[in-house]
Design a protein around this motif. Sequence first.
Motif, short mmCIF file in Angstrom:
data_model
loop_
_atom_site.label_atom_id
_atom_site.label_comp_id
_atom_site.label_asym_id
_atom_site.label_seq_id
_atom_site.Cartn_x
_atom_site.Cartn_y
_atom_site.Cartn_z
N MET A 24 -23.04 22.32 3.88
CA MET A 24 -22.22 22.59 2.49
C MET A 24 -23.47 22.85 1.58
N ARG A 25 -23.24 23.58 0.67
CA ARG A 25 -24.33 24.01 -0.54
C ARG A 25 -23.47 23.88 -1.90
N ILE A 26 -23.99 23.14 -2.63
CA ILE A 26 -23.24 23.48 -4.04
C ILE A 26 -24.26 23.81 -5.04
N VAL A 27 -23.67 24.51 -6.09
CA VAL A 27 -24.48 24.82 -7.12
C VAL A 27 -23.81 24.44 -8.46
N VAL A 28 -24.51 23.94 -9.50
CA VAL A 28 -24.02 23.52 -10.74
C VAL A 28 -24.67 24.37 -11.96
N ASP A 29 -24.17 24.94 -12.69
CA ASP A 29 -24.23 25.72 -13.66
C ASP A 29 -24.83 24.67 -14.79
N LEU A 30 -26.18 24.50 -15.05
CA LEU A 30 -26.38 23.36 -15.91
C LEU A 30 -26.38 23.95 -17.30
N ASN A 31 -26.32 25.17 -17.57
CA ASN A 31 -26.25 25.72 -18.75
C ASN A 31 -24.52 25.29 -19.37
N ALA A 50 -12.27 18.37 -10.63
CA ALA A 50 -12.27 17.55 -11.85
C ALA A 50 -13.14 17.92 -13.04
N CYS A 51 -14.18 19.01 -12.89
CA CYS A 51 -15.03 19.15 -13.90
C CYS A 51 -14.42 20.12 -14.96
N PRO A 52 -14.41 19.60 -16.08
CA PRO A 52 -13.54 19.98 -17.16
C PRO A 52 -14.04 21.55 -17.86
N VAL A 53 -15.36 21.66 -17.27
CA VAL A 53 -15.83 23.08 -17.77
C VAL A 53 -16.14 24.03 -16.43
N GLN A 54 -15.65 23.66 -15.30
CA GLN A 54 -15.88 24.43 -13.99
C GLN A 54 -17.47 24.72 -13.84
N ALA A 55 -18.33 23.75 -13.95
CA ALA A 55 -19.84 24.19 -13.87
C ALA A 55 -20.08 24.06 -12.36
N ILE A 56 -19.41 23.40 -11.46
CA ILE A 56 -19.74 23.02 -9.93
C ILE A 56 -19.13 24.02 -9.05
N VAL A 57 -19.90 24.79 -8.14
CA VAL A 57 -19.37 25.51 -7.34
C VAL A 57 -19.82 25.22 -5.76
N ILE A 58 -18.96 25.32 -4.90
CA ILE A 58 -19.14 25.04 -3.41
C ILE A 58 -19.68 26.54 -2.87
N ASP A 59 -20.81 26.84 -2.41
CA ASP A 59 -21.41 28.20 -2.07
C ASP A 59 -20.56 28.19 -0.72
N ARG A 60 -19.61 29.30 -0.69
CA ARG A 60 -18.79 29.85 0.26
C ARG A 60 -19.59 30.50 1.33
N LEU A 61 -20.73 31.02 1.15
CA LEU A 61 -21.38 31.29 2.35
C LEU A 61 -21.94 30.42 3.33
N ALA A 62 -22.06 29.18 2.94
CA ALA A 62 -22.28 28.12 3.83
C ALA A 62 -21.40 28.00 5.03
N GLY A 63 -20.09 28.19 4.76
CA GLY A 63 -19.11 28.20 5.62
C GLY A 63 -19.16 29.43 6.71
N ALA A 64 -19.47 30.43 5.98
CA ALA A 64 -19.53 31.49 6.77
C ALA A 64 -20.40 31.96 7.98
N GLU A 65 -21.55 31.01 7.35
CA GLU A 65 -22.87 30.95 8.43
C GLU A 65 -22.39 30.06 9.64
#
Length: 72
Positions: free
Chosen positions: A1-8, A52-67
């Motif tokens: 699993m890979r996650i990405v957070v938009d820190l901006n 739960a993230c109120p600003v939707q800054a966290i994403v689970i990279d969907r490519l990780a499951g495809a690999e």
Amino acid sequence: MRIVVDLNRCQGYAQCVYLAHEVFRLSGQEALTYEPNPDDERRLQVERAVVACPVQAIVIDRLAGAERGGTS
């Protein structure tokens, strides 16, 4: 699993820290740090943090499951 957070986008509400404290941490008052490749056993915690993230800054990279041959 890979996650990405938009820190901006992240506003430091720390809901992710409460739900997945082994993956997300606050450094100082509002600087979020995180483990971009947590173990799959943390998936449920991370998924709850994403929702739960109120600003939707966290994403689970969907490519990780495809690999692994999973479906997204």
